[in-house]
Design an enzyme around this catalytic site. Structure first.
Site, PDB file in Angstrom:
ATOM      1  N   SER A   1      -9.608   1.541   2.678  1.00 51.18           N
ATOM      2  CA  SER A   1      -8.585   2.442   1.701  1.00 51.18           C
ATOM      3  C   SER A   1      -7.888   1.546   1.232  1.00 51.18           C
ATOM      4  O   SER A   1      -7.255   2.039   0.211  1.00 51.18           O
ATOM      5  CB  SER A   1      -8.186   3.456   2.662  1.00 51.18           C
ATOM      6  OG  SER A   1      -7.344   3.145   3.575  1.00 51.18           O
TER       7      SER A   1
ATOM      8  N   SER B   1      -9.973  -0.686   6.868  1.00 50.34           N
ATOM      9  CA  SER B   1      -9.332  -0.561   5.575  1.00 50.34           C
ATOM     10  C   SER B   1      -8.684  -1.808   5.019  1.00 50.34           C
ATOM     11  O   SER B   1      -8.182  -1.867   3.831  1.00 50.34           O
ATOM     12  CB  SER B   1      -8.272   0.648   5.404  1.00 50.34           C
ATOM     13  OG  SER B   1      -9.029   1.596   5.268  1.00 50.34           O
TER      14      SER B   1
ATOM     15  N   LYS C   1       0.710  -1.180   0.114  1.00 46.45           N
ATOM     16  CA  LYS C   1       0.096   0.119  -0.017  1.00 46.45           C
ATOM     17  C   LYS C   1       0.862   1.357  -0.207  1.00 46.45           C
ATOM     18  O   LYS C   1       2.049   1.186   0.713  1.00 46.45           O
ATOM     19  CB  LYS C   1      -1.043   0.044   1.322  1.00 46.45           C
ATOM     20  CG  LYS C   1      -1.922   1.025   1.255  1.00 46.45           C
ATOM     21  CD  LYS C   1      -2.890   0.930   2.436  1.00 46.45           C
ATOM     22  CE  LYS C   1      -3.877   1.866   2.731  1.00 46.45           C
ATOM     23  NZ  LYS C   1      -5.032   1.567   3.657  1.00 46.45           N
TER      24      LYS C   1
HETATM   25  N1  GLN Z   1     -13.238   3.827   5.993  1.00 42.65           N
HETATM   26  C1  GLN Z   1     -12.634   4.168   7.132  1.00 42.65           C
HETATM   27  C2  GLN Z   1     -12.119   5.767   7.053  1.00 42.65           C
HETATM   28  O1  GLN Z   1     -12.441   6.121   5.933  1.00 42.65           O
HETATM   29  C3  GLN Z   1     -11.416   3.473   7.530  1.00 42.65           C
HETATM   30  C4  GLN Z   1     -10.106   3.927   6.843  1.00 42.65           C
HETATM   31  C5  GLN Z   1      -8.974   2.984   7.258  1.00 42.65           C
HETATM   32  O2  GLN Z   1      -9.259   1.988   8.065  1.00 42.65           O
HETATM   33  N2  GLN Z   1      -7.825   3.504   7.035  1.00 42.65           N
HETATM   34  O3  GLN Z   1     -11.850   6.238   7.784  1.00 42.65           O
END
Ligand code: GLN
Length: 447
Positions: free
Chosen positions: A127, A151, A52
């Protein structure tokens, strides 16, 4: 293998758009030196993977999918990268993500939109959407993602693969771009449970460079594989099948739970009564921490600087105005507000109190049970563009993953079947702190 994988990415990434950039020369070079040394003792030796783009790689551009870090090349490797290099793993490049890991569909990336591996008109989740799509499409056998509120697990669910968020403190965060430091964890996305355990074996462990890293023994995470679930006590929270859960998701996950029961686990319904406050508590906590962490992107120290700034004030304001996307700005403003003198008690402090209630909910259940099982997400993957204009709808998609981060627990998503229109549905297994081995044991039995 490295060459074939890079060629395959070139053929498949036109539709998928999972990689932000491949690092062909370095990958081929690394493969060659492993070949020449004939050093294949480690199980991961010579196996390609992807990272990532919020995981620092020395000398290789790492942007967190943000414009503000365009061209930024870290001067050191994240600890997980160093550990994988020591295991002779080969990185093929950096994977797309939501900007600074803020989002659930990879659509907030400044650079490109990644598609779901099962339907190119659907989102890959986020994400870590690039990581999820790349693994599901067979571009790489595994990828690392990060999970602050879901994410890793949500893109694993949306792409029908296995994704683990380890216990907070299990995997070093050193070199991971900080989003919300009390919630972030790095973890593996793979196609099988065993692969996942093998990658966790390689990246877990104490790191003196991460002050929240925990100095406990790292077991062999494959040790319980094959032991089955006979006698395992599984708790199913009723709140995880409440309002907003798609009936197809509920049905497949219930069928999965019945399968675990048929294999010899005992299953009881339990309550995690504060689940519904998780999203609010998370978005306040996460935004507050993020607003503080993101102060470092000031146009001076890293990456992008607005070209036409005329004085110091303008360097800050223009670089940030042009460098950050809308979702990131929204969270910086929300977090700055929640931390401000007049709002702190009503928002940040309240969120911290709710966090404690959520931790207590889990503790009570884990006094009597080995594992908590439910859906990973309320719905399967939705269409590209469908939710990006409605942040609240997007945030509600995290309702079942967020509590796990707030409590620092390990959680895994595994495929539980497909919806009528062919999209994967994820089943989530939540374990006791530092008990990833039991999660893997149950997940493999389920596989
Ligand atoms: N979808 C969640 C957010 O937007 C989780 C993001 C994450 O785990 N980095 O904050």
């Amino acid at each position: 293998l490295t060459k074939a994988s890079l060629d395959n990415i070139k053929q498949t990434d036109g539709d998928l758009q999972a990689f932000l950039r491949t690092t062909d020369d370095q990958a081929l070079q690394a493969a060659k030196s492993i070949d020449q040394a004939g050093d294949f003792n480690d199980v991961l030796a010579g196996i390609p993977m992807g990272l990532k783009d919020n995981i620092s790689t020395e000398g290789q551009e790492t942007t967190g999918a943000s414009h503000i870090l365009e061209g930024f090349k870290p001067v050191y490797n994240a600890t997980v990268v160093k550990k994988l290099q020591d295991a002779k793993a080969i990185s093929l490049g950096k994977l797309n993500m939501d900007e600074f890991a803020m989002g659930g569909s990879t659509e907030t990336s400044y650079y490109k939109k990644t598609t779901n591996a099962w339907d190119h008109n659907k989102v890959p989740g986020g994400s870590s959407g690039g990581s999820g799509a790349a693994v599901a499409a067979g571009q790489v056998p595994y990828a690392l993602g990060s999970d602050t509120g879901g994410s890793i697990r949500q893109p694993a669910a949306f792409n029908g693969i296995v994704g683990l968020k380890p216990t907070y403190g299990r995997v070093s965060r050193f070199g991971l771009f900080a989003m919300a430091s009390s919630l972030d964890q790095i973890g593996p996305l793979t196609r099988s449970v065993k692969d996942n355990a093998l990658v966790l074996n390689a990246i877990a462990g104490f790191d003196k460079w991460d002050s929240t890293s925990v100095d406990t023994e790292v077991p062999d995470y494959t040790k319980n594989l094959g032991k089955g679930v006979k006698g395992m006590k599984i708790a199913v929270p009723k709140e995880y099948f409440g309002e907003g859960i798609d009936p197809e998701v509920a049905a497949k996950v219930r069928a999965g739970i019945a399968q675990l029961e048929a294999l010899g686990a005992t299953v009881d319904e339990v309550s995690l009564p504060h689940t519904r406050y998780g999203v609010a508590a998370y978005y306040i906590t996460m935004s507050s921490e993020a607003s503080s962490n993101l102060q470092r992107y000031d146009g001076i120290r890293y990456g992008f600087r607005a070209p036409d700034a005329k004085n110091l004030e303008e360097v800050y304001t223009k670089s940030r105005s042009e460098g950050f996307g809308n979702e990131v700005k929204r969270r910086i403003m929300l977090g700055t507000f929640a931390l401000s003198a007049g709002a702190y008690d009503d928002f940040f402090k309240k969120a911290a109190q709710i966090r404690t209630l959520i931790i207590d909910d889990f503790n009570k259940v884990f006094d009597q049970y080995d594992l908590i099982v439910g859906p990973t997400t309320p719905t399967p993957a939705y269409g590209l563009g469908e939710e990006i204009g409605d942040p609240k709808a997007m945030y509600m998609g995290d309702v079942l993953t967020i509590p796990v981060n707030l409590a620092g627990l390990p959680g895994l998503s595994i495929n539980a079947g497909f919806s009528k229109d062919g999209m994967p549905i994820g089943l989530q297994m939540i374990g006791k702190a530092f008990d990833e081995a039991t999660i893997y044991q149950a997940a493999q039995a389920f596989e």
